[in-house]
Write an enzyme that holds these catalytic residues in place. Sequence first.
Site, mmCIF file in Angstrom:
data_model
loop_
_atom_site.group_PDB
_atom_site.id
_atom_site.type_symbol
_atom_site.label_atom_id
_atom_site.label_comp_id
_atom_site.label_asym_id
_atom_site.label_seq_id
_atom_site.Cartn_x
_atom_site.Cartn_y
_atom_site.Cartn_z
ATOM 1 C CG ASP A 150 37.917 -46.556 11.642
ATOM 2 O OD1 ASP A 150 38.317 -45.492 12.646
ATOM 3 O OD2 ASP A 150 37.657 -47.942 12.336
ATOM 4 C CB ALA A 151 42.565 -46.191 11.261
ATOM 5 N NE ARG A 205 38.969 -51.825 18.237
ATOM 6 C CZ ARG A 205 38.810 -50.834 17.188
ATOM 7 N NH1 ARG A 205 40.072 -50.132 17.397
ATOM 8 N NH2 ARG A 205 38.585 -50.792 16.243
#
Length: 227
Positions: free
Chosen positions: A15-16, A46
């Site tokens: 995942d990034a 976020r």
Amino acid sequence: MTARRIGLPAAYVFDAYGTLFNVHAAVARHAGEIGEAGQQLSDIWRRKQLEYSWVRGLMGDSSRDFWDLTEDALDYAFRKVPSADPKLRDALLESYRDLDTFPEVPATLRTLKEKGARLAILSNGSRDMLHRAARSAGIETFFDGIFSAEECGTYKTAPAVYDMVTTAFRIYPDAVSFQSSNRWDIAGARKFGFRTVWINRSGEPDEYKDLAPDAILPDLAGLTKTI
């Protein structure tokens, strides 16, 4: 930590955002201008970014890509934190395009690559976001593939997103080691059939007990000890 499968993975997939890239780095760069509300602004940004992706995914609405959702989430965060100056919007978004990696990331990727591992990114991020972030951080050349959920018109945890890796690499799900800092993402990947490693950077309590990760690590450095 117990492994469900024997043998080395055919591919290590990451995942990034939150896993390779520090999502709070953008606000941190402008902490002096934002003031004491910086962490609150970043946390809300976020949280809403993720929430918007889940809602769009459940609705089957791909009309707004992950960059659009990132902008929407920041706009909401500014409304929620009125002490933060919305004039910083463009600067924060530009910083988000070029996020810092976590300290151990470049060395971990280099070691895995030197040992012959096949590496990839699998993220909700748009194609442009992912390629720019990886290039800016100097890690783009480590990857054999960068897979964006944009390609399938939905978001994680839809199985179609995880299937991009197995289709492109022509491998079975259990040949993939998938690393994410997001517990919900680990649950989705485990359900799909990936081996999973939860990168629990902040020591969060476990959840989704029926979809347990194969391993839990405090950062990515521990991956290099398994091969």
